[in-house]
Design a protein around this motif. Structure first.
Motif, mmCIF file in Angstrom:
data_model
loop_
_atom_site.group_PDB
_atom_site.id
_atom_site.type_symbol
_atom_site.label_atom_id
_atom_site.label_comp_id
_atom_site.label_asym_id
_atom_site.label_seq_id
_atom_site.Cartn_x
_atom_site.Cartn_y
_atom_site.Cartn_z
ATOM 1 N N ASN A 34 -2.592 3.672 0.597
ATOM 2 C CA ASN A 34 -1.491 2.925 -0.018
ATOM 3 C C ASN A 34 -0.405 2.691 1.023
ATOM 4 O O ASN A 34 -0.075 3.592 1.801
ATOM 5 C CB ASN A 34 -0.885 3.713 -1.188
ATOM 6 N N GLU A 35 0.162 1.503 1.032
ATOM 7 C CA GLU A 35 1.169 1.155 2.041
ATOM 8 C C GLU A 35 2.359 2.103 2.043
ATOM 9 O O GLU A 35 2.875 2.452 3.090
ATOM 10 C CB GLU A 35 1.630 -0.288 1.864
ATOM 11 N N GLU A 36 2.803 2.539 0.866
ATOM 12 C CA GLU A 36 3.973 3.422 0.812
ATOM 13 C C GLU A 36 3.673 4.821 1.330
ATOM 14 O O GLU A 36 4.583 5.614 1.533
ATOM 15 C CB GLU A 36 4.570 3.489 -0.602
ATOM 16 N N LYS A 37 2.393 5.151 1.578
ATOM 17 C CA LYS A 37 2.001 6.457 2.102
ATOM 18 C C LYS A 37 1.781 6.440 3.618
ATOM 19 O O LYS A 37 1.563 7.483 4.224
ATOM 20 C CB LYS A 37 0.706 6.938 1.430
ATOM 21 N N LEU A 38 1.822 5.261 4.247
ATOM 22 C CA LEU A 38 1.596 5.174 5.688
ATOM 23 C C LEU A 38 2.776 5.792 6.438
ATOM 24 O O LEU A 38 3.928 5.437 6.198
ATOM 25 C CB LEU A 38 1.425 3.713 6.122
ATOM 26 N N GLN A 39 2.457 6.714 7.344
ATOM 27 C CA GLN A 39 3.509 7.357 8.121
ATOM 28 C C GLN A 39 2.997 7.724 9.504
ATOM 29 O O GLN A 39 1.797 7.815 9.736
ATOM 30 C CB GLN A 39 4.049 8.581 7.393
ATOM 31 N N CYS A 40 3.910 7.928 10.418
ATOM 32 C CA CYS A 40 3.586 8.305 11.791
ATOM 33 C C CYS A 40 2.859 9.650 11.804
ATOM 34 O O CYS A 40 3.291 10.599 11.150
ATOM 35 C CB CYS A 40 4.871 8.394 12.616
ATOM 36 N N SER A 41 1.778 9.725 12.557
ATOM 37 C CA SER A 41 1.017 10.982 12.628
ATOM 38 C C SER A 41 1.713 12.010 13.525
ATOM 39 O O SER A 41 1.367 13.182 13.494
ATOM 40 C CB SER A 41 -0.399 10.716 13.130
ATOM 41 N N HIS A 44 6.001 11.943 11.442
ATOM 42 C CA HIS A 44 5.901 11.799 9.989
ATOM 43 C C HIS A 44 6.909 10.818 9.393
ATOM 44 O O HIS A 44 7.163 10.840 8.196
ATOM 45 C CB HIS A 44 5.988 13.156 9.291
ATOM 46 N N SER A 45 7.464 9.944 10.226
ATOM 47 C CA SER A 45 8.388 8.918 9.752
ATOM 48 C C SER A 45 7.614 7.839 8.993
ATOM 49 O O SER A 45 6.477 7.518 9.323
ATOM 50 C CB SER A 45 9.111 8.280 10.944
ATOM 51 N N PHE A 46 8.246 7.268 7.974
ATOM 52 C CA PHE A 46 7.662 6.146 7.249
ATOM 53 C C PHE A 46 8.112 4.812 7.839
ATOM 54 O O PHE A 46 7.736 3.758 7.348
ATOM 55 C CB PHE A 46 8.051 6.223 5.761
ATOM 56 N N ASN A 47 8.898 4.854 8.910
ATOM 57 C CA ASN A 47 9.424 3.673 9.574
ATOM 58 C C ASN A 47 8.392 3.176 10.585
ATOM 59 O O ASN A 47 8.549 3.349 11.791
ATOM 60 C CB ASN A 47 10.760 4.021 10.252
#
Length: 106
Positions: A34-41, A44-47
């Motif tokens: 889901n797009e809203e769950k994508l985050q930096c590995s 952990h930023s969602f930006n």
């Protein structure tokens, strides 16, 4: 099939169902995060900015006598906070870890 079956049947909380494919006696469930769950590995930023996808196959438990594969669209992400460009972390798959035997191959 629905995203609910992914959650309750396979324990996939961050993925959404796209379609089902039956080929060669194998059931393929097409999924993506889901797009809203994508985050930096890393941080952990969602930006993050999406930078393309690849497809990966994951073997999962069978349904009856039919083998089941998850065909996942894995997103490549650029983090606007830390600058890292990397594939998203897949929570249902372990990352490959180096073993002492791997260092002997070098």
């Amino acid at each position: 099939m629905s995203t609910r079956l992914l959650h309750h049947g396979f324990g996939l909380n961050d993925q959404e169902y796209l379609k089902t494919e039956y080929k060669g006696g194998v059931v393929y469930f097409h999924i993506r995060t889901n797009e809203e769950k994508l985050q930096c590995s890393q941080c952990h930023s969602f930006n993050v900015i999406k930078k393309g996808t690849i497809e990966r196959l994951f073997l999962t438990v069978p349904i009856g006598l039919k083998p089941v594969m998850l065909k996942a669209q894995i997103q490549r992400l650029e983090c606007k906070d830390c600058g890292l460009v990397r594939q998203e972390r897949i929570r249902f798959a372990e990352e490959k870890k180096a073993t002492p035997e791997d260092s002997l191959d070098m």
